[in-house]
Design an enzyme around this catalytic site. Structure first.
Site, short mmCIF file in Angstrom:
data_model
loop_
_atom_site.label_atom_id
_atom_site.label_comp_id
_atom_site.label_asym_id
_atom_site.label_seq_id
_atom_site.Cartn_x
_atom_site.Cartn_y
_atom_site.Cartn_z
N TYR A 291 19.93 91.21 -34.81
CA TYR A 291 21.09 91.26 -35.69
C TYR A 291 21.18 90.01 -36.55
CZ TYR A 291 26.12 91.87 -36.81
OH TYR A 291 27.33 92.02 -37.43
N TYR A 342 24.51 96.99 -43.79
CA TYR A 342 25.34 96.35 -42.78
C TYR A 342 26.22 97.41 -42.15
CZ TYR A 342 28.87 93.39 -40.59
OH TYR A 342 29.71 92.80 -39.69
#
Length: 405
Positions: A291, A342
């Site tokens: 991430y 995202y």
């Protein structure tokens, strides 16, 4: 008796909506969630009415009871949302869903995340209000307002302590953008990045250039999980869960940047637990999805998961090492939060599954073990690993010769 999720649950299907620039989704957030769930069910070959559980994270607004009603589910047996952590809950939601299936609480559980920032507010901005209370009163008046500013503090400390150069962060960005060029779903598809463009881009807050920061998108993503036994009869080859962990180290949630272990991504205690459950080590990981709220979190996460010694980052972090198909550790092969989209990191969880299935737009040849690191520098954080074998048998390759766990 050993308590473990290893080999008991599998991912049966994945689904995504189109990804839109923040504020530009044409549909309501709840409708986006439904679209992603329907796509995942179709991908799995499972009727939506057979779904009996939902798991999400980061205060998702799409209520499971409403989702179940809209999908025509026969019964809702399990509804769960991971507490706190923002993107740190992505892998934790998978673990929560897997635990429900492994313990018999539910049979078909959907992990999902839906975002429509234009309808509810933007994540990337600092607070816009006249009074500040609590922990923020110690930071916001002094300029630590946005996530980039707050996380930069930890990254600068780590880079100073271990003499890490900007080139290490740049390598992460270049690999992500390179992968996005082969991924038609990626928001940055058709917009390649080179080293000169990265270096010339504006500072957001040191050490983060523009291309060190994640995108801000609207959309939705979902995965369908079932038992390992049921997965054998479905459309895809089983993608078995090897391990899933979530949590925090000692005093990770201490306020006002006052945690004793400061320059960390938050995985010092989680990484050993993940490897223990999976029965593997970092040398066995074929492809990694880490991430990126900002590239600095990836840097520290890779170190804390044992892929690289802290003082060896400048040599280890190169675009060649991180780029599929030939790199030693292909990283964020969909483009990740930097260049695909995202979705609070759930896109990375889906890409890890695609690597096991061999359906990634940047496939890693013969990938047996695919791993996800969710949400560095928040609390709690989480991680998960997958394989197409219930019990991986390949011998340890010790590619990097170091494991600090």
């Amino acid at each position: 008796m050993t308590r473990s999720l290893r080999g008991k649950v599998a991912v049966a299907g994945v689904g995504e909506t189109a990804y839109y620039k923040r504020g530009e989704a044409p549909d309501a957030e709840f409708k986006l969630a439904l679209q992603a769930v329907l796509g995942a069910c179709e991908n799995a070959g499972i009727a939506p009415r057979d779904v009996d559980g939902f798991a999400s994270f980061s205060n998702d607004r799409s209520d499971p009871s409403r989702l179940a009603a809209a999908l025509g589910c026969r019964e809702l047996k399990f509804a769960n949302m991971q507490w706190g952590g923002g993107g740190g809950g992505g892998s934790a939601a998978v673990g929560n869903a897997a635990a429900a299936i492994a313990t018999g609480m539910a049979d078909v559980v959907v992990v999902f995340r839906a975002l429509a920032q234009g309808q509810f507010g933007r994540f990337g901005q600092g607070p816009q209000r006249t009074t500040i209370a609590g922990d923020a009163a110690h930071t916001v008046p002094y300029g630590l307002m946005s996530p980039a500013q707050m996380f930069a503090m930890k990254v600068v400390r780590f880079m100073h302590d271990h003499e890490v150069s900007q080139s290490a962060l740049r390598a992460i960005s270049l690999a992500c953008y390179a992968h996005a060029q082969n991924n038609p779903r990626a928001v940055m598809h058709g917009r390649p990045l080179d080293a000169a463009t990265y270096d010339d881009s504006r500072w957001i807050v040191e050490p983060f250039h523009l291309y060190d920061c994640c995108l801000e998108n609207d959309g939705a993503a979902a995965l369908v999980l079932v038992s390992a036994e049921r997965a054998k009869d479905l459309r895809h080859p089983p993608c078995y869960l090897l391990g899933a962990v979530a949590g925090s180290h000692h005093r990770a949630g201490a306020g006002v940047h006052n945690t004793p272990l400061y320059a960390t991504s938050g995985f010092s205690t989680l990484a050993p637990r993940l490897y223990e459950m999976a029965g593997l080590g970092p040398q066995d990981v074929d492809v990694l999805q880490s991430y990126e709220n900002f590239t600095g979190g990836v840097l520290m996460s890779i170190v804390e998961h044992g892929f690289c010694e802290p003082n060896a980052c400048n040599e280890f972090f190169t675009p060649e090492r991180f780029t599929a198909p030939g790199g030693e550790l292909p990283l964020n092969t969909s483009g990740g939060n930097l260049a695909e989209c995202y979705m609070h990191g759930l896109g990375l969880v889906i890409e890890a599954v695609r690597q096991v299935w061999g359906t990634s737009s940047n496939p890693v040849s013969d990938a047996e073990v695919s791993m996800v690191i969710s949400g560095p520098m928040v609390t709690p954080v989480s991680a998960v690993s997958y394989t197409h074998l219930t019990l991986p048998t390949k011998e340890s390759r010790c590619r990097w010769g170091w494991w600090g766990g």
